[in-house]
Design a protein around this motif. Structure first.
Motif, PDB file in Angstrom:
ATOM      1  N   THR A  42       0.799  -1.231   0.000  1.00 33.90           N
ATOM      2  CA  THR A  42       0.000   0.000   0.000  1.00 33.90           C
ATOM      3  C   THR A  42       0.834   1.285   0.000  1.00 33.90           C
ATOM      4  OG1 THR A  42      -0.099   0.090   2.448  1.00 33.90           O
ATOM      5  CG2 THR A  42      -1.821  -1.171   1.299  1.00 33.90           C
ATOM      6  N   GLY A  43       2.158   1.160   0.176  1.00 28.28           N
ATOM      7  CA  GLY A  43       2.996   2.348   0.335  1.00 28.28           C
ATOM      8  C   GLY A  43       2.929   3.325  -0.826  1.00 28.28           C
ATOM      9  N   GLY A  44       3.120   2.827  -2.047  1.00 27.03           N
ATOM     10  CA  GLY A  44       3.112   3.707  -3.215  1.00 27.03           C
ATOM     11  C   GLY A  44       1.770   4.371  -3.426  1.00 27.03           C
ATOM     12  N   GLY A  45       0.698   3.607  -3.274  1.00 26.38           N
ATOM     13  CA  GLY A  45      -0.641   4.153  -3.460  1.00 26.38           C
ATOM     14  C   GLY A  45      -1.015   5.156  -2.386  1.00 26.38           C
ATOM     15  N   ARG A  48       0.704   8.411  -3.254  1.00 24.82           N
ATOM     16  CA  ARG A  48      -0.002   8.962  -4.421  1.00 24.82           C
ATOM     17  C   ARG A  48      -1.272   9.683  -4.013  1.00 24.82           C
ATOM     18  NH1 ARG A  48      -2.423   4.273  -6.750  1.00 24.82           N
ATOM     19  NH2 ARG A  48      -3.987   4.746  -5.167  1.00 24.82           N
ATOM     20  N   ASP A  49      -2.095   9.025  -3.190  1.00 19.82           N
ATOM     21  CA  ASP A  49      -3.373   9.628  -2.792  1.00 19.82           C
ATOM     22  C   ASP A  49      -3.177  10.862  -1.923  1.00 19.82           C
ATOM     23  OD1 ASP A  49      -4.622   7.670  -4.220  1.00 19.82           O
ATOM     24  OD2 ASP A  49      -5.242   6.470  -2.488  1.00 19.82           O
ATOM     25  N   LEU A  50      -2.171  10.833  -1.058  1.00 19.37           N
ATOM     26  CA  LEU A  50      -1.890  12.007  -0.231  1.00 19.37           C
ATOM     27  C   LEU A  50      -1.450  13.191  -1.085  1.00 19.37           C
ATOM     28  CD1 LEU A  50      -0.016  10.334   2.765  1.00 19.37           C
ATOM     29  CD2 LEU A  50      -2.326  11.307   2.788  1.00 19.37           C
ATOM     30  N   VAL A  54      -6.671  13.140  -2.293  1.00 23.01           N
ATOM     31  CA  VAL A  54      -7.895  12.337  -2.317  1.00 23.01           C
ATOM     32  C   VAL A  54      -7.843  11.344  -1.161  1.00 23.01           C
ATOM     33  CG1 VAL A  54      -8.152  12.588  -4.807  1.00 23.01           C
ATOM     34  CG2 VAL A  54      -6.882  10.639  -3.894  1.00 23.01           C
ATOM     35  N   PRO A  55      -8.989  10.766  -0.761  1.00 16.59           N
ATOM     36  CA  PRO A  55      -8.986   9.789   0.332  1.00 16.59           C
ATOM     37  C   PRO A  55      -8.037   8.623   0.019  1.00 16.59           C
ATOM     38  CG  PRO A  55     -11.226  10.471  -0.166  1.00 16.59           C
ATOM     39  CD  PRO A  55     -10.361  11.054  -1.237  1.00 16.59           C
ATOM     40  N   VAL A  56      -7.281   8.202   1.019  1.00 16.77           N
ATOM     41  CA  VAL A  56      -6.344   7.086   0.840  1.00 16.77           C
ATOM     42  C   VAL A  56      -7.128   5.813   0.521  1.00 16.77           C
ATOM     43  CG1 VAL A  56      -4.569   5.684   1.947  1.00 16.77           C
ATOM     44  CG2 VAL A  56      -4.657   8.155   2.363  1.00 16.77           C
ATOM     45  N   PHE A  57      -6.717   5.133  -0.520  1.00 19.40           N
ATOM     46  CA  PHE A  57      -7.523   4.055  -1.098  1.00 19.40           C
ATOM     47  C   PHE A  57      -7.850   2.934  -0.113  1.00 19.40           C
ATOM     48  CE2 PHE A  57      -3.249   2.597  -1.537  1.00 19.40           C
ATOM     49  CZ  PHE A  57      -3.278   1.210  -1.647  1.00 19.40           C
ATOM     50  N   TRP A  58      -6.880   2.540   0.715  1.00 17.02           N
ATOM     51  CA  TRP A  58      -7.142   1.403   1.597  1.00 17.02           C
ATOM     52  C   TRP A  58      -7.957   1.802   2.822  1.00 17.02           C
ATOM     53  CZ3 TRP A  58      -5.059   1.931   6.454  1.00 17.02           C
ATOM     54  CH2 TRP A  58      -3.943   2.770   6.587  1.00 17.02           C
ATOM     55  N   VAL A  59      -8.037   3.091   3.120  1.00 20.89           N
ATOM     56  CA  VAL A  59      -8.914   3.566   4.192  1.00 20.89           C
ATOM     57  C   VAL A  59     -10.366   3.524   3.717  1.00 20.89           C
ATOM     58  CG1 VAL A  59      -9.514   5.533   5.667  1.00 20.89           C
ATOM     59  CG2 VAL A  59      -7.109   5.006   5.187  1.00 20.89           C
ATOM     60  N   TYR A 106      -3.296   6.126 -14.317  1.00 21.09           N
ATOM     61  CA  TYR A 106      -4.740   6.235 -14.564  1.00 21.09           C
ATOM     62  C   TYR A 106      -5.401   7.132 -13.523  1.00 21.09           C
ATOM     63  CZ  TYR A 106      -9.647   4.806 -14.167  1.00 21.09           C
ATOM     64  OH  TYR A 106     -11.015   4.801 -14.052  1.00 21.09           O
ATOM     65  N   LYS A 107      -5.064   6.903 -12.254  1.00 21.41           N
ATOM     66  CA  LYS A 107      -5.688   7.702 -11.193  1.00 21.41           C
ATOM     67  C   LYS A 107      -5.193   9.146 -11.245  1.00 21.41           C
ATOM     68  CE  LYS A 107      -7.170   7.404  -6.414  1.00 21.41           C
ATOM     69  NZ  LYS A 107      -7.224   6.539  -5.198  1.00 21.41           N
ATOM     70  N   GLY A 108      -3.907   9.329 -11.520  1.00 21.06           N
ATOM     71  CA  GLY A 108      -3.383  10.684 -11.644  1.00 21.06           C
ATOM     72  C   GLY A 108      -4.065  11.450 -12.759  1.00 21.06           C
ATOM     73  N   LEU A 109      -4.325  10.779 -13.867  1.00 22.91           N
ATOM     74  CA  LEU A 109      -5.002  11.419 -14.999  1.00 22.91           C
ATOM     75  C   LEU A 109      -6.452  11.721 -14.665  1.00 22.91           C
ATOM     76  CD1 LEU A 109      -4.351  12.259 -17.935  1.00 22.91           C
ATOM     77  CD2 LEU A 109      -5.216  10.026 -18.662  1.00 22.91           C
ATOM     78  N   ALA A 110      -7.104  10.789 -13.978  1.00 19.20           N
ATOM     79  CA  ALA A 110      -8.512  10.978 -13.635  1.00 19.20           C
ATOM     80  C   ALA A 110      -8.701  12.137 -12.657  1.00 19.20           C
ATOM     81  CB  ALA A 110      -9.073   9.690 -13.034  1.00 19.20           C
ATOM     82  N   VAL A 111      -7.777  12.282 -11.716  1.00 16.41           N
ATOM     83  CA  VAL A 111      -7.919  13.323 -10.698  1.00 16.41           C
ATOM     84  C   VAL A 111      -7.471  14.687 -11.204  1.00 16.41           C
ATOM     85  CG1 VAL A 111      -7.110  14.102  -8.427  1.00 16.41           C
ATOM     86  CG2 VAL A 111      -7.716  11.700  -8.783  1.00 16.41           C
ATOM     87  N   SER A 112      -6.323  14.727 -11.892  1.00 16.59           N
ATOM     88  CA  SER A 112      -5.735  16.017 -12.275  1.00 16.59           C
ATOM     89  C   SER A 112      -6.036  16.430 -13.711  1.00 16.59           C
ATOM     90  CB  SER A 112      -4.213  15.966 -12.091  1.00 16.59           C
ATOM     91  OG  SER A 112      -3.617  15.134 -13.070  1.00 16.59           O
ATOM     92  N   GLY A 113      -6.234  15.446 -14.586  1.00 15.92           N
ATOM     93  CA  GLY A 113      -6.425  15.756 -16.004  1.00 15.92           C
ATOM     94  C   GLY A 113      -5.143  16.111 -16.718  1.00 15.92           C
ATOM     95  N   SER A 114      -4.014  16.062 -16.009  1.00 17.86           N
ATOM     96  CA  SER A 114      -2.724  16.439 -16.600  1.00 17.86           C
ATOM     97  C   SER A 114      -1.902  15.201 -16.946  1.00 17.86           C
ATOM     98  CB  SER A 114      -1.935  17.302 -15.611  1.00 17.86           C
ATOM     99  OG  SER A 114      -0.581  17.423 -16.007  1.00 17.86           O
ATOM    100  N   PRO A 115      -1.470  15.058 -18.200  1.00 19.17           N
ATOM    101  CA  PRO A 115      -0.618  13.918 -18.564  1.00 19.17           C
ATOM    102  C   PRO A 115       0.693  13.883 -17.784  1.00 19.17           C
ATOM    103  CG  PRO A 115      -1.501  14.971 -20.528  1.00 19.17           C
ATOM    104  CD  PRO A 115      -1.822  15.870 -19.375  1.00 19.17           C
ATOM    105  N   ILE A 116       1.268  15.061 -17.500  1.00 17.78           N
ATOM    106  CA  ILE A 116       2.533  15.111 -16.762  1.00 17.78           C
ATOM    107  C   ILE A 116       2.330  14.590 -15.342  1.00 17.78           C
ATOM    108  CG2 ILE A 116       4.304  16.635 -15.814  1.00 17.78           C
ATOM    109  CD1 ILE A 116       3.932  18.416 -18.267  1.00 17.78           C
ATOM    110  N   ILE A 117       1.287  15.078 -14.672  1.00 15.87           N
ATOM    111  CA  ILE A 117       0.991  14.608 -13.313  1.00 15.87           C
ATOM    112  C   ILE A 117       0.694  13.112 -13.334  1.00 15.87           C
ATOM    113  CG2 ILE A 117      -0.582  14.817 -11.356  1.00 15.87           C
ATOM    114  CD1 ILE A 117       1.344  17.176 -11.753  1.00 15.87           C
ATOM    115  N   ALA A 118       0.016  12.646 -14.357  1.00 12.20           N
ATOM    116  CA  ALA A 118      -0.314  11.227 -14.453  1.00 12.20           C
ATOM    117  C   ALA A 118       0.944  10.367 -14.524  1.00 12.20           C
ATOM    118  CB  ALA A 118      -1.190  10.977 -15.687  1.00 12.20           C
ATOM    119  N   VAL A 119       1.906  10.787 -15.325  1.00 10.60           N
ATOM    120  CA  VAL A 119       3.154  10.022 -15.449  1.00 10.60           C
ATOM    121  C   VAL A 119       3.917  10.022 -14.126  1.00 10.60           C
ATOM    122  CG1 VAL A 119       5.400   9.936 -16.592  1.00 10.60           C
ATOM    123  CG2 VAL A 119       3.344  10.384 -17.931  1.00 10.60           C
ATOM    124  N   VAL A 120       3.971  11.172 -13.464  1.00 10.88           N
ATOM    125  CA  VAL A 120       4.659  11.254 -12.168  1.00 10.88           C
ATOM    126  C   VAL A 120       3.966  10.364 -11.135  1.00 10.88           C
ATOM    127  CG1 VAL A 120       5.282  12.766 -10.252  1.00 10.88           C
ATOM    128  CG2 VAL A 120       5.583  13.547 -12.604  1.00 10.88           C
TER     129      VAL A 120
END
Length: 211
Positions: A42-45, A48-50, A54-59, A106-120
């Protein structure tokens, strides 16, 4: 459940398995297995969520903790059957990096709409779990080993984002991103691929700087 949701669950399970295998190499007890599996899975995710705010996925969905727990218990009783636990760890980690990298993008793109943020976000999601595992298990971190790791996650995330922008469809884009990351990381493991190292060079003479 869509295509990228499969990569999400797979990434958690695969990384949890590498955490449990690391615990077996250190001959830890069952609590050590559970802890390393959960942190790695769960560390990477979590990061990412923080970062995305957005709410942390496993919470929100504790089933992810159940996935990590089941994986840890299974490997607690079966890890000794593996011919080379370190080899299994490397290849499971490669698959987890590829799967989780795609979902992070995928989640980065869905939340931010930015391809750069999605790749990061794909890079962070796919690599931070393995980095945390190595630090906690007192193993040489992938960041200081001469091998392609972060680059593989970046590549997979970038391929996913590019394919999605090209209109290939979610399933195809996710599959292409996974394949790109896994093949690159797999070649690094099998053929010891690495990027060129920085070579130390003699600095300028201090007297020259005064002129």
């Amino acid at each position: 459940m869509n295509a990228v949701d499969v990569f999400d669950y797979a990434g958690v399970a695969l990384f949890a398995a590498t955490g449990a295998l690391a615990a077996s190499r250190k001959q830890l007890d069952i609590i050590g297995f559970l802890f390393l599996a959960a942190v790695t899975g769960t560390g990477g995710g979590t990061v990412r969520d923080l970062v995305l705010g957005v709410p942390v996925f496993w919470v929100e969905q504790p089933v992810y903790i159940v996935v990590c727990t089941v994986t840890a218990i299974f490997l607690y009783f079966t890890a000794h059957l593996a011919e080379s636990r370190y080899r299994w760890l490397l290849w499971l980690d490669a698959a987890g990096l590829a799967a989780y990298g795609v979902f992070g993008a995928y989640k980065g793109l869905a939340v931010s709409g930015s391809p750069i943020i999605a790749v990061v976000m794909g890079m962070m999601t796919g690599t931070l779990g393995g980095i945390l595992r190595d630090v906690l298990a007192n193993e040489p971190s992938v960041l200081i080993r001469r091998e392609i790791y972060v680059t593989a996650a970046l590549t997979g995330a970038a391929v996913f984002v590019a394919a999605e922008a090209a209109g290939t469809g979610l399933a195809v884009a996710a599959s292409l991103g996974f394949a790109a990351a896994f093949v690159l990381r797999g070649c690094a493991i099998a053929f010891e691929w690495a990027l060129p190292n920085y070579r130390s060079r003699q600095g300028r003479n201090p007297d020259d700087l005064r002129r």
